[in-house]
Design a protein around this motif. Structure first.
Motif, PDB file in Angstrom:
ATOM      1  N   LEU A 260     -62.691  74.014  78.304  1.00 36.77           N
ATOM      2  CA  LEU A 260     -62.576  74.114  76.852  1.00 36.77           C
ATOM      3  C   LEU A 260     -61.463  75.047  76.414  1.00 36.77           C
ATOM      4  N   ASP A 261     -60.769  75.653  77.358  1.00 35.34           N
ATOM      5  CA  ASP A 261     -59.651  76.541  77.019  1.00 35.34           C
ATOM      6  C   ASP A 261     -58.342  75.767  76.868  1.00 35.34           C
ATOM      7  N   THR A 262     -58.365  74.465  77.120  1.00 29.69           N
ATOM      8  CA  THR A 262     -57.153  73.653  76.991  1.00 29.69           C
ATOM      9  C   THR A 262     -57.340  72.628  75.873  1.00 29.69           C
ATOM     10  N   PRO A 263     -56.248  72.218  75.211  1.00 32.99           N
ATOM     11  CA  PRO A 263     -56.361  71.196  74.160  1.00 32.99           C
ATOM     12  C   PRO A 263     -56.999  69.902  74.662  1.00 32.99           C
ATOM     13  N   GLN A 264     -56.597  69.463  75.878  1.00 38.08           N
ATOM     14  CA  GLN A 264     -57.170  68.233  76.406  1.00 38.08           C
ATOM     15  C   GLN A 264     -58.656  68.400  76.690  1.00 38.08           C
ATOM     16  N   GLY A 265     -59.045  69.593  77.153  1.00 41.20           N
ATOM     17  CA  GLY A 265     -60.458  69.850  77.393  1.00 41.20           C
ATOM     18  C   GLY A 265     -61.267  69.802  76.111  1.00 41.20           C
ATOM     19  N   ARG A 266     -60.701  70.357  75.036  1.00 44.67           N
ATOM     20  CA  ARG A 266     -61.392  70.307  73.737  1.00 44.67           C
ATOM     21  C   ARG A 266     -61.477  68.870  73.230  1.00 44.67           C
ATOM     22  N   ALA A 267     -60.396  68.108  73.410  1.00 43.46           N
ATOM     23  CA  ALA A 267     -60.414  66.695  72.985  1.00 43.46           C
ATOM     24  C   ALA A 267     -61.468  65.927  73.772  1.00 43.46           C
ATOM     25  N   ASP A 268     -61.561  66.204  75.077  1.00 44.49           N
ATOM     26  CA  ASP A 268     -62.595  65.569  75.901  1.00 44.49           C
ATOM     27  C   ASP A 268     -63.989  65.899  75.372  1.00 44.49           C
ATOM     28  N   ALA A 269     -64.177  67.165  74.982  1.00 43.95           N
ATOM     29  CA  ALA A 269     -65.484  67.603  74.491  1.00 43.95           C
ATOM     30  C   ALA A 269     -65.875  66.831  73.233  1.00 43.95           C
ATOM     31  N   TYR A 270     -64.910  66.667  72.327  1.00 43.40           N
ATOM     32  CA  TYR A 270     -65.190  65.917  71.092  1.00 43.40           C
ATOM     33  C   TYR A 270     -65.488  64.459  71.417  1.00 43.40           C
ATOM     34  N   ARG A 271     -64.699  63.866  72.312  1.00 46.88           N
ATOM     35  CA  ARG A 271     -64.936  62.462  72.663  1.00 46.88           C
ATOM     36  C   ARG A 271     -66.302  62.292  73.323  1.00 46.88           C
ATOM     37  N   ASN A 272     -66.642  63.190  74.240  1.00 47.18           N
ATOM     38  CA  ASN A 272     -67.922  63.072  74.947  1.00 47.18           C
ATOM     39  C   ASN A 272     -69.110  63.271  74.007  1.00 47.18           C
ATOM     40  N   LEU A 273     -68.979  64.244  73.089  1.00 53.24           N
ATOM     41  CA  LEU A 273     -70.062  64.463  72.124  1.00 53.24           C
ATOM     42  C   LEU A 273     -70.205  63.255  71.204  1.00 53.24           C
ATOM     43  N   ALA A 274     -69.071  62.715  70.745  1.00 54.52           N
ATOM     44  CA  ALA A 274     -69.109  61.519  69.904  1.00 54.52           C
ATOM     45  C   ALA A 274     -69.757  60.362  70.655  1.00 54.52           C
ATOM     46  N   ASP A 275     -69.394  60.199  71.918  1.00 50.41           N
ATOM     47  CA  ASP A 275     -69.931  59.105  72.715  1.00 50.41           C
ATOM     48  C   ASP A 275     -71.434  59.257  72.934  1.00 50.41           C
ATOM     49  N   GLU A 276     -71.887  60.487  73.126  1.00 46.59           N
ATOM     50  CA  GLU A 276     -73.315  60.747  73.319  1.00 46.59           C
ATOM     51  C   GLU A 276     -74.121  60.376  72.069  1.00 46.59           C
ATOM     52  N   ILE A 277     -73.659  60.853  70.901  1.00 47.68           N
ATOM     53  CA  ILE A 277     -74.361  60.550  69.649  1.00 47.68           C
ATOM     54  C   ILE A 277     -74.267  59.058  69.332  1.00 47.68           C
ATOM     55  N   TYR A 278     -73.097  58.483  69.601  1.00 49.60           N
ATOM     56  CA  TYR A 278     -72.867  57.056  69.361  1.00 49.60           C
ATOM     57  C   TYR A 278     -73.874  56.214  70.144  1.00 49.60           C
TER      58      TYR A 278
ATOM     59  N   LYS B 197     -55.193  72.054  65.827  1.00 46.20           N
ATOM     60  CA  LYS B 197     -56.186  73.039  66.241  1.00 46.20           C
ATOM     61  C   LYS B 197     -57.517  72.782  65.525  1.00 46.20           C
ATOM     62  N   GLU B 198     -58.600  73.158  66.189  1.00 50.85           N
ATOM     63  CA  GLU B 198     -59.914  73.011  65.568  1.00 50.85           C
ATOM     64  C   GLU B 198     -60.008  73.795  64.272  1.00 50.85           C
ATOM     65  N   GLU B 199     -59.359  74.959  64.227  1.00 52.37           N
ATOM     66  CA  GLU B 199     -59.403  75.772  63.013  1.00 52.37           C
ATOM     67  C   GLU B 199     -58.786  75.016  61.845  1.00 52.37           C
ATOM     68  N   GLN B 200     -57.699  74.283  62.098  1.00 50.48           N
ATOM     69  CA  GLN B 200     -57.091  73.480  61.042  1.00 50.48           C
ATOM     70  C   GLN B 200     -58.030  72.359  60.593  1.00 50.48           C
ATOM     71  N   LEU B 201     -58.689  71.740  61.554  1.00 55.05           N
ATOM     72  CA  LEU B 201     -59.547  70.597  61.244  1.00 55.05           C
ATOM     73  C   LEU B 201     -60.828  70.995  60.528  1.00 55.05           C
ATOM     74  N   SER B 202     -61.197  72.274  60.637  1.00 53.53           N
ATOM     75  CA  SER B 202     -62.425  72.730  59.978  1.00 53.53           C
ATOM     76  C   SER B 202     -62.223  73.006  58.497  1.00 53.53           C
ATOM     77  N   LYS B 203     -60.952  72.971  58.049  1.00 56.19           N
ATOM     78  CA  LYS B 203     -60.635  73.287  56.652  1.00 56.19           C
ATOM     79  C   LYS B 203     -60.046  72.063  55.958  1.00 56.19           C
ATOM     80  N   ARG B 204     -59.952  72.150  54.631  1.00 58.37           N
ATOM     81  CA  ARG B 204     -59.284  71.107  53.875  1.00 58.37           C
ATOM     82  C   ARG B 204     -57.798  71.113  54.230  1.00 58.37           C
ATOM     83  N   PRO B 205     -57.155  69.952  54.282  1.00 56.93           N
ATOM     84  CA  PRO B 205     -57.620  68.669  53.728  1.00 56.93           C
ATOM     85  C   PRO B 205     -58.508  67.854  54.679  1.00 56.93           C
ATOM     86  N   TYR B 206     -58.834  68.401  55.858  1.00 55.33           N
ATOM     87  CA  TYR B 206     -59.628  67.634  56.817  1.00 55.33           C
ATOM     88  C   TYR B 206     -61.129  67.899  56.623  1.00 55.33           C
ATOM     89  N   SER B 207     -61.645  68.933  57.260  1.00 58.10           N
ATOM     90  CA  SER B 207     -63.078  69.238  57.172  1.00 58.10           C
ATOM     91  C   SER B 207     -63.870  67.965  57.490  1.00 58.10           C
TER      92      SER B 207
END
Length: 225
Positions: A73-91, A126-136
């Motif tokens: 989770l310390d790498t961008p690709q690792g964080r992207a994997d985490a989001y994909r895996n969590l999405a896939d689990e809930i999906y 970055k996740e910090e950017q995505l947690s704020k507007r205009p994304y959130s």
């Protein structure tokens, strides 16, 4: 005299306390119900003998297999994997739910958000950017930025969205089917309308959204490849 009485009472209380602790060691305390209001939060507990309580009570969340397999989770690709895996689990879980139930729609829209954010993290945001507007929680802005960064989603062979979004919602707008569905879903997802409203509403079906989620998840490279 008073001090002697006080010391005697304290001594008896300590003995009683140790006796209670000894008895409680034979039991396991499991939260059974929680009620909340503006004044206080109250949790009721059920006490079971340790020999009879299940190893994993139904109200205890199991550790997710997908999260155990997440990359660094310390790498961008690792964080992207985490989001994909969590999405896939809930999906996967959401697709087993009653078709187009409110619960399924809430989860499916959330999965779409996770998938889009996973793609954006993969491309450098970055996740910090995505947690704020205009994304959130805004699906429209997340999808627009993902397209700008190279995401291509096609509904060829997928479910046809409702006629209403192709008619009244698409009139005079330069939007394809994917844009129309995401715009429609965003009306109920971005501000939590679907999660908190008890009013009836017409929403895109989950079958409309499934092909979009599939395409976005496939667009996030697997860090193990």
């Amino acid at each position: 005299m008073k001090r002697r009485i006080l010391n005697t009472l304290l001594s008896r209380a300590a003995v009683a306390g140790r006796a209670i602790q000894a008895r409680l060691r034979k039991y396991r305390v499991v939260p059974s119900h929680t009620t909340s209001n503006k004044r206080d939060d109250t949790t009721e507990f059920t006490i079971y003998p340790k020999t009879s309580v299940p190893t994993l009570p139904l109200n205890i969340k199991k550790v997710s297999v997908y999260r155990e397999r997440t990359n660094n989770l310390d790498t961008p690709q690792g964080r992207a994997d985490a989001y994909r895996n969590l999405a896939d689990e809930i999906y996967h879980s959401a697709r087993q739910m009653p078709e187009d139930s409110t619960a399924q729609q809430i989860l499916i829209f959330h999965v779409l958000e996770l998938a889009l954010k996973g793609y954006l993290i993969h491309t450098g945001l970055k996740e910090e950017q995505l947690s704020k507007r205009p994304y959130s929680h805004n699906l429209i802005n997340a999808y627009a930025e993902a397209k700008r960064r190279g995401l291509r989603v096609s509904l060829a062979g997928g479910a046809e969205p409702h006629d209403i979004i192709l008619g009244s919602r698409g009139a005079g707008a330069d939007l394809d089917k994917v844009d129309l569905i995401i715009n429609w879903a965003n009306e109920f997802h971005d501000r939590g309308v679907l999660r908190y409203s008890v009013a009836s509403a017409l929403l895109p079906t989950c079958l409309d959204v499934f092909p979009i989620i599939d395409e976005v998840l496939k667009a996030i490279p697997n860090g193990d490849d």
